[in-house]
Write an enzyme that holds these catalytic residues in place. Structure first.
Site, PDB file in Angstrom:
ATOM      1  N   GLY A 248       0.833  -1.202   0.000  1.00 53.48           N
ATOM      2  CA  GLY A 248       0.000   0.000   0.000  1.00 53.48           C
ATOM      3  C   GLY A 248       0.863   1.244   0.000  1.00 53.48           C
ATOM      4  O   GLY A 248       2.090   1.163   0.053  1.00 53.48           O
ATOM      5  N   LYS A 249       0.184   2.374  -0.028  1.00 49.42           N
ATOM      6  CA  LYS A 249       0.879   3.664  -0.134  1.00 49.42           C
ATOM      7  C   LYS A 249       1.961   3.861   0.922  1.00 49.42           C
ATOM      8  O   LYS A 249       2.990   4.468   0.670  1.00 49.42           O
ATOM      9  CB  LYS A 249      -0.143   4.799   0.003  1.00 49.42           C
ATOM     10  N   ARG A 250       1.679   3.347   2.129  1.00 46.21           N
ATOM     11  CA  ARG A 250       2.659   3.599   3.193  1.00 46.21           C
ATOM     12  C   ARG A 250       3.973   2.865   2.937  1.00 46.21           C
ATOM     13  O   ARG A 250       4.990   3.155   3.568  1.00 46.21           O
ATOM     14  CB  ARG A 250       2.058   3.264   4.560  1.00 46.21           C
TER      15      ARG A 250
END
Ligand code: GLU
Length: 492
Positions: A248-250
């Protein structure tokens, strides 16, 4: 048999890099077998539709060098390749299933469905339709009243999905819902549309993410209900971050556009993605492969069934390898937009800036992991630097006076140079070190700090050449002034 595979994106936004990895697998498989790679847009969920998403997907694939043989933009014999343009087909097929007794009309109002779900939740049961309309007489619900058409999933027995990577995966039919096939607005659900289209488009291998495996028994049942021959299935593992969670983005960039913006080369990202969850063989060390090698060597059956980890560190390493392989002219062209975005050079590039860039490129090539790294690495060339703090301008084992005198001597020699190029500067300044009885490390370190403001920078003489005579001499001068001020203050 000609191999026909497809990528069937739903236009809901930026495609996730995990899906793009699966596209790479599909593409390699098609190219390896001299087959066809097809793009089909699955836009039947209008609530999630994002207008420009199809273009974004196309651009991402183009950028990675992936081409397709049939699709909404290029056409093909099985079009249209956009599901919302095929609605009558799905209706026809849903009605066919009604006729065959494999489907039924259901007019349960949403409130009823919600109530059942709540009751099931409260009991801790599986959430599924309770079959209220399943056994009504065929004409109990008029085609003119609002209703959906559901799959009449067998209640007993098992459905086996034969998967090329996982073997036979067995599902108990009692746990499979009577899936809605056609919604009351006339749109098919994903499950009906995907099966109808994969069949009509003569897809031979369905290579898609693991997350669709649980839907596969519904699809297998539909193929059976229609009396169609099954395609091969290969559900490839998901792509996870280093912490074992879905990427994911993180974790970092997750869309192709972001990787491009951060300065990854398409050929490096392509090579990297092919190796996320697949490796050419036991004990095989090679990781850098040309596109042709990957086409030849990719083996769908060797895709690792365990989840694949996306290593940003490995991608950085690989990108650096690809950057070093570029010829300098190409690297220059690819770096220019990054310098421009950072406002360091004009758009369009002037001849003067270009000459300067040509000096810089060989200095930085070895040091870049991404194209964007060039910005912090060369910012001191394009923008003025604050004069370094005087304590930084005192060389190791040197006094302030000695450092000042050294910089003055450097400036005098450089000022006298006729040709401002690295090759002339180097012997000249090495000679100076000898004359002053200092080590090259002491003197060059001082020059580096005074002219670049950094302790670590690209090779020194190249930097001075790129900075130009005027800027170099000016920065040396300023450094001297700063030292001078400190010396005076100490004296005073
Ligand atoms: N439209 C589905 C998606 O968004 C395709 C799934 C499949 O490949 O069957 O991923």
């Amino acid at each position: 048999m000609t191999v026909r595979v497809r990528f069937a994106p739903s236009p809901t936004g930026q495609p996730h890099i995990g899906n793009i990895r699966t596209v790479v697998f599909n593409w390699l498989f098609a190219r390896q077998h001299g087959g066809q790679f097809i793009i089909r847009v699955e836009d039947t969920d209008r609530t999630r539709y994002v207008p420009d998403a199809v273009n974004v997907i196309f651009n991402s694939l183009h950028w990675l060098g992936l081409d397709w043989d049939e699709g909404p933009d290029v056409g093909g014999p099985y079009g249209p390749y956009v599901q919302s343009e095929r609605l009558p087909l799905y209706r026809e097929k849903a009605l066919e299933l009604l006729d065959k007794g494999w489907a039924y009309r259901c007019n349960c109002p949403p409130e009823r469905l919600e109530r059942i779900r709540e009751e099931q939740r409260a009991r801790g049961d599986m959430i599924m339709y309770d079959g209220h309309c399943r056994d009504l007489p065929p004409d109990a619900i008029s085609p003119d009243e609002p209703h959906v058409i559901r799959l009449k999933m067998p209640r007993e027995g098992q459905t086996v999905v034969h998967d090329l990577l996982k073997g036979d995966v067995v599902f108990e039919n009692s746990g499979i819902d009577d899936q809605v096939l056609l919604k009351s607005d006339g749109f098919p659900t994903y499950h009906l549309a995907v099966v109808v289209d994969d069949y009509l488009m003569q897809i031979t291998h369905i290579i898609r993410g693991d997350d669709w495996l649980s839907s596969a028994p519904k699809h297998v049942t539909l193929y059976r209900a229609f009396g169609w021959e099954l395609p091969e299935f290969a559900h490839v593992p998901l792509v996870l971050g280093a912490d074992g969670k879905k990427l994911g983005k993180r974790h970092g960039a997750i869309s192709v556009a972001e990787f491009e913006k951060q300065g990854y080369l398409p050929e490096a990202l392509f090579n990297f993605l092919a190796l996320v969850g697949w490796a050419p063989g036991e004990g095989e060390e090679q990781e850098i492969f040309t596109r042709e090698e990957l086409i030849q060597r990719f083996d769908l059956k060797r895709v690792n069934p365990a989840p694949a980890v996306f290593s940003y560190d490995k991608l950085d390493w690989m990108n650096g390898v690809y950057i070093r392989k570029l010829d300098q002219e190409t690297l220059l062209e690819r770096l220019i937009p990054f310098w421009q975005d950072a406002g360091m050079i004009p758009t369009p590039v002037t001849a003067e800036a270009l000459a300067q860039l040509q000096v810089i490129v060989p200095l930085v090539q070895e040091r870049l992991k991404t194209l964007k790294d060039v910005v912090p690495l060369t910012d001191f060339i394009f923008t003025d630097i604050p004069t370094p703090a005087p304590e930084k301008l005192i060389g190791p084992k040197m006094t302030a006076e000695q450092s000042l005198q050294t910089l003055e001597a450097v400036r005098a020699r450089l000022a006298a140079l006729r040709d401002w190029d690295a090759a002339t500067m180097e012997p000249l300044l090495r000679q100076l070190c000898q004359d002053l009885g200092l080590k090259a490390g002491q003197v060059f370190g001082l020059i580096r700090t005074a002219t670049t403001g950094k302790e670590v920078a690209p090779p020194l003489f190249g930097c001075l050449e790129a900075l130009g005579r005027q800027t170099t001499l000016l920065r040396l001068r300023r450094a001297e002034d700063a030292l001078e001020a400190v010396i005076q203050a100490q004296k005073g």
